[in-house]
Motif scaffolding. Structure first.
Motif, PDB file in Angstrom:
ATOM      1  N   LYS A 176       1.277  -0.990  -0.164  1.00  0.00           N
ATOM      2  CA  LYS A 176       0.107  -0.075  -0.160  1.00  0.00           C
ATOM      3  C   LYS A 176       0.664   1.281  -0.345  1.00  0.00           C
ATOM      4  O   LYS A 176       0.835   2.604  -0.867  1.00  0.00           O
ATOM      5  N   LYS A 179       2.603   1.513  -2.886  1.00  0.00           N
ATOM      6  CA  LYS A 179       1.665   2.554  -4.175  1.00  0.00           C
ATOM      7  C   LYS A 179       1.797   4.221  -3.970  1.00  0.00           C
ATOM      8  O   LYS A 179       1.399   4.685  -5.393  1.00  0.00           O
ATOM      9  N   ALA A 180       1.046   4.196  -3.130  1.00  0.00           N
ATOM     10  CA  ALA A 180       0.815   5.680  -2.180  1.00  0.00           C
ATOM     11  C   ALA A 180       1.684   6.231  -2.999  1.00  0.00           C
ATOM     12  O   ALA A 180       1.435   7.540  -3.432  1.00  0.00           O
ATOM     13  N   GLN A 181       3.218   6.054  -2.393  1.00  0.00           N
ATOM     14  CA  GLN A 181       4.329   6.721  -3.198  1.00  0.00           C
ATOM     15  C   GLN A 181       4.627   6.881  -4.551  1.00  0.00           C
ATOM     16  O   GLN A 181       5.088   7.861  -4.926  1.00  0.00           O
ATOM     17  N   MET A 182       4.360   5.813  -5.176  1.00  0.00           N
ATOM     18  CA  MET A 182       4.571   5.484  -6.838  1.00  0.00           C
ATOM     19  C   MET A 182       3.248   6.919  -7.171  1.00  0.00           C
ATOM     20  O   MET A 182       3.936   7.359  -8.061  1.00  0.00           O
ATOM     21  N   ALA A 183       2.593   6.405  -6.398  1.00  0.00           N
ATOM     22  CA  ALA A 183       0.382   7.923  -7.359  1.00  0.00           C
ATOM     23  C   ALA A 183       1.737   9.290  -6.581  1.00  0.00           C
ATOM     24  O   ALA A 183       1.905  10.314  -7.565  1.00  0.00           O
TER      25      ALA A 183
ATOM     26  N   LEU B  56      -1.338   1.874 -11.190  1.00  0.00           N
ATOM     27  CA  LEU B  56      -0.927   0.995 -10.425  1.00  0.00           C
ATOM     28  C   LEU B  56      -1.118  -0.369 -10.407  1.00  0.00           C
ATOM     29  O   LEU B  56       0.055  -0.839 -10.388  1.00  0.00           O
ATOM     30  N   PHE B  89      -5.272   7.706  -1.676  1.00  0.00           N
ATOM     31  CA  PHE B  89      -5.806   6.058  -0.746  1.00  0.00           C
ATOM     32  C   PHE B  89      -6.260   6.786   0.288  1.00  0.00           C
ATOM     33  O   PHE B  89      -6.326   7.454   0.800  1.00  0.00           O
ATOM     34  N   GLN B  95       0.509   7.672   4.689  1.00  0.00           N
ATOM     35  CA  GLN B  95       1.975   7.620   3.847  1.00  0.00           C
ATOM     36  C   GLN B  95       2.646   9.153   4.205  1.00  0.00           C
ATOM     37  O   GLN B  95       3.986   9.121   3.674  1.00  0.00           O
TER      38      GLN B  95
END
Ligand SMILES: Nc1ncnc2c1ncn2[C@@H]1O[C@H](COP(=O)(O)OP(=O)(O)O)[C@@H](O)[C@H]1O
Ligand SMILES: [Mg+2]
Lengths: 265, 285
Positions: A176, A179-183, B56, B89, B95
């Motif tokens: 998770k 993915k959040a950092q990739m976003a 993603l 998210f 994050q």
């Protein structure tokens, strides 16, 4: 991509093997490993092969799952096999250019490769048919005699169960956060070693924060339910032997004796 | 600017014992400037769906077009697209990682290759946009309250100035006021910049009040897709799937059952109020 690793290797199915007491399976694995190292002649190996095939069929786990474990050691197998094959002195039976294969080398190489392959398949059979929790339960019960000598058996097995329980959670969390950092445009793939190490910071910091948060939540929840260690603690699902487990013990011992005897004669 | 999903199917842990088909043949077209709500109960595939919209997750089969370009094309720059399709998210505060809120918000713009000065400007604007109090800019993000953390995290995505903004259950775990604030903020962003917004939620009230189009997911499929009054006119179908329509819609339906000639399908308090006043003036009550 992650959940595959996370649930250990366990393959859910309804088979005799899945229902067996984990202590039996641990014991069987131990015997199996011993037997693999006693056996040197073809006949005992035939017995082992027959037993292995029988167990594989009983497990109802697709064969491809057992072979999966082999992928990781293919290189090791090839190297060890080649060394045994060419480097063992003895009567030369085959020649390829400057390389010589001796009779003993051939035998050693075959035994080595068969042992390793059987070892991997046999042990994956255990982990494929036993959930990690059953495994730690089985270990705790099997090692209980050691606690009389002062070994913290319960504590260690509790730590193991908690760790096992947390692996999938943390793996999911990592997924998770990644993915959040990739976003947010993070890039974990390009750049040199230092750039890549730096790129891990945005994953590791939140991961640690969340691991500590979860650990303290869990500790709180355990305390709220009066957890105080192993002394006098009962189990919701205590391990008890069934008739099939006793039969299994007899079969395992018979197997051990058969291979031992066949190896001696 | 548009996003088109063409027969997208996605399976988690494919070819293992834990295979789960999370999306099943989903085709959608999302136009520029739309404000879309995605609803469905837990596990219906909402999060999986939105994670496809910025690449993603890679569809097991099917194609996704972003402004006419196939995003799975070899030459397509996915990393670049991820910054154009911003994604907040669920629990985005998880994050946060930097030493200060301000630095954390700058992370996205910096990844876009902006200079430090530009990143600073963007961060400043984004934090102002989410009404984040100035005095906390240099605070550690871990020392904020839940609602503030959420704002800081949303600002972190806004700072990249995405063309499309996706928010996955942005109000989960907040108190009622925090929820209102976040939703009003999202509405303001839609009205002021006209950017496409996709809001994942399971509150029918929220969705009915804010969005112009609702997509209902069920077991990985698009179950209903249309304007709120259209979607909420299917009370039976929704209830069959364990969903509900907004409370006022139930109320209006009961009034209609009592023989009061309600027009249309009021889905928000405001619409219901208008309708009741209209009937009152017409002398029905
Ligand atoms: N990382 C994952 N690995 C495996 N299965 C997953 C993963 N994430 C979600 N799923 C499964 O996919 C289905 C859809 O999940 P999700 O898209 O998260 O639904 P929603 O957001 O609507 O609650 C569920 O059955 C869920 O268990
Ligand atoms: Mg979700």
């Amino acid at each position: 991509m992650f959940r595959e690793i996370t649930l250990g290797q366990y393959y859910p199915a309804d088979s005799v093997l899945h229902r067996l007491d984990p202590r039996v399976k641990l014991f069987a694995t131990l015997i199996y490993i011993i037997v693999l190292f006693i056996a040197e002649k073809p006949i005992p190996f035939l017995v082992i092969t027959a037993a292995l095939i029988a167990v594989i069929v009983m497990s109802k786990v697709p064969f491809s799952y057992m072979v999966r474990g082999l992928r990781g050691i293919v290189m090791l197998l090839v190297i060890a096999g080649v060394f045994n094959l060419f480097m063992t002195p003895g009567i030369v039976v085959y020649k390829i250019g400057p390389f010589e294969i001796s009779d003993i080398g051939l035998k050693n190489a075959i035994i080595m490769v068969v042992r390793m392959v059987y070892l991997i398949i046999g042990t994956s059979l255990m982990t494929l048919t036993t959930t990690p929790n059953q495994l730690t339960d089985g270990l705790e019960r099997s090692l209980r005699p050691l606690s009389r000598l002062g070994a913290p058996v319960h504590e260690i097995s509790m730590m193991m169960s908690i760790a096992l329980r947390f692996i999938p959670i943390l793996v999911e969390e990592t997924d998770k956060i990644m993915k959040a950092q990739m976003a947010r445009g993070a890039d974990f793939e390009s750049g040199g070693l230092i750039t890549r190490a730096k790129a891990m910071v945005p994953i590791l910091v939140p991961l640690f924060v969340s691991a500590f948060r979860r650990a303290s939540d869990l500790a709180m929840a355990m305390e709220a339910r009066c957890y105080h260690g192993g002394e006098g603690r009962t189990k919701m699902k205590p391990l008890t032997y069934k008739a099939s487990d006793r039969v299994a013990y007899v079969l395992i011992m018979a197997f051990l004796v058969a291979v031992a005897v066949l190896s001696l004669i | 600017m548009s996003i088109i999903l063409d027969h997208v199917t996605y399976t988690y842990s494919e070819k293992t014992a834990y295979e789960i088909k999370a999306l099943d043949d989903v085709s959608l077209s999302i136009k520029d400037g739309e404000f879309i709500g995605i609803i469905g109960h837990t596990g219906s595939g909402k999060s999986t769906l939105v994670q496809h919209l910025n690449g993603l997750l890679r569809a097991t089969s099917g194609t996704i077009y972003y402004n006419g370009q196939d995003i799975y094309d070899k030459d397509f720059n996915l990393k670049n697209m991820r910054t154009k399709v911003g994604m907040v998210f669920q629990y985005p505060e998880h994050q946060l990682f930097e030493t200060t809120v301000f630095e954390d918000v700058k992370y996205g713009p910096k990844n876009q290759g902006l200079s430090d000065k530009e990143a600073t400007n963007r961060a400043y604007d984004a934090l102002a946009d989410v009404n984040f109090p100035d005095e906390y800019f240099d605070q550690s993000p871990f020392e904020l309250s839940g609602g503030q953390k959420r704002r800081a995290a949303i600002a972190g995505v806004l700072a990249m100035e995405p063309e499309v903004l996706i928010l996955d259950e942005p109000t989960a775990g907040l108190d009622p006021k925090g929820q209102r604030d976040i939703l009003n903020l999202i509405r303001r962003m839609h009205e002021s910049s006209g950017r496409t917004i996709i809001l994942v939620s399971h509150s029918m009230e929220d969705v009915a009040e804010y969005v112009d189009r609702i997509i209902v997911m069920d077991e990985g499929r698009v179950f209903l897709d249309g304007a709120p009054d259209y979607v909420f006119s299917h009370t039976d179908l929704l209830e069959e799937k364990g969903l509900a329509v907004p409370q006022v819609t139930y109320l209006m339906e009961e009034l209609r059952a009592k023989g009061i000639p309600i027009e249309g399908q009021p889905t928000t308090l405001e619409m219901a109020e208008k309708e009741i006043l209209r009937l009152h003036k017409a002398g029905v009550f």
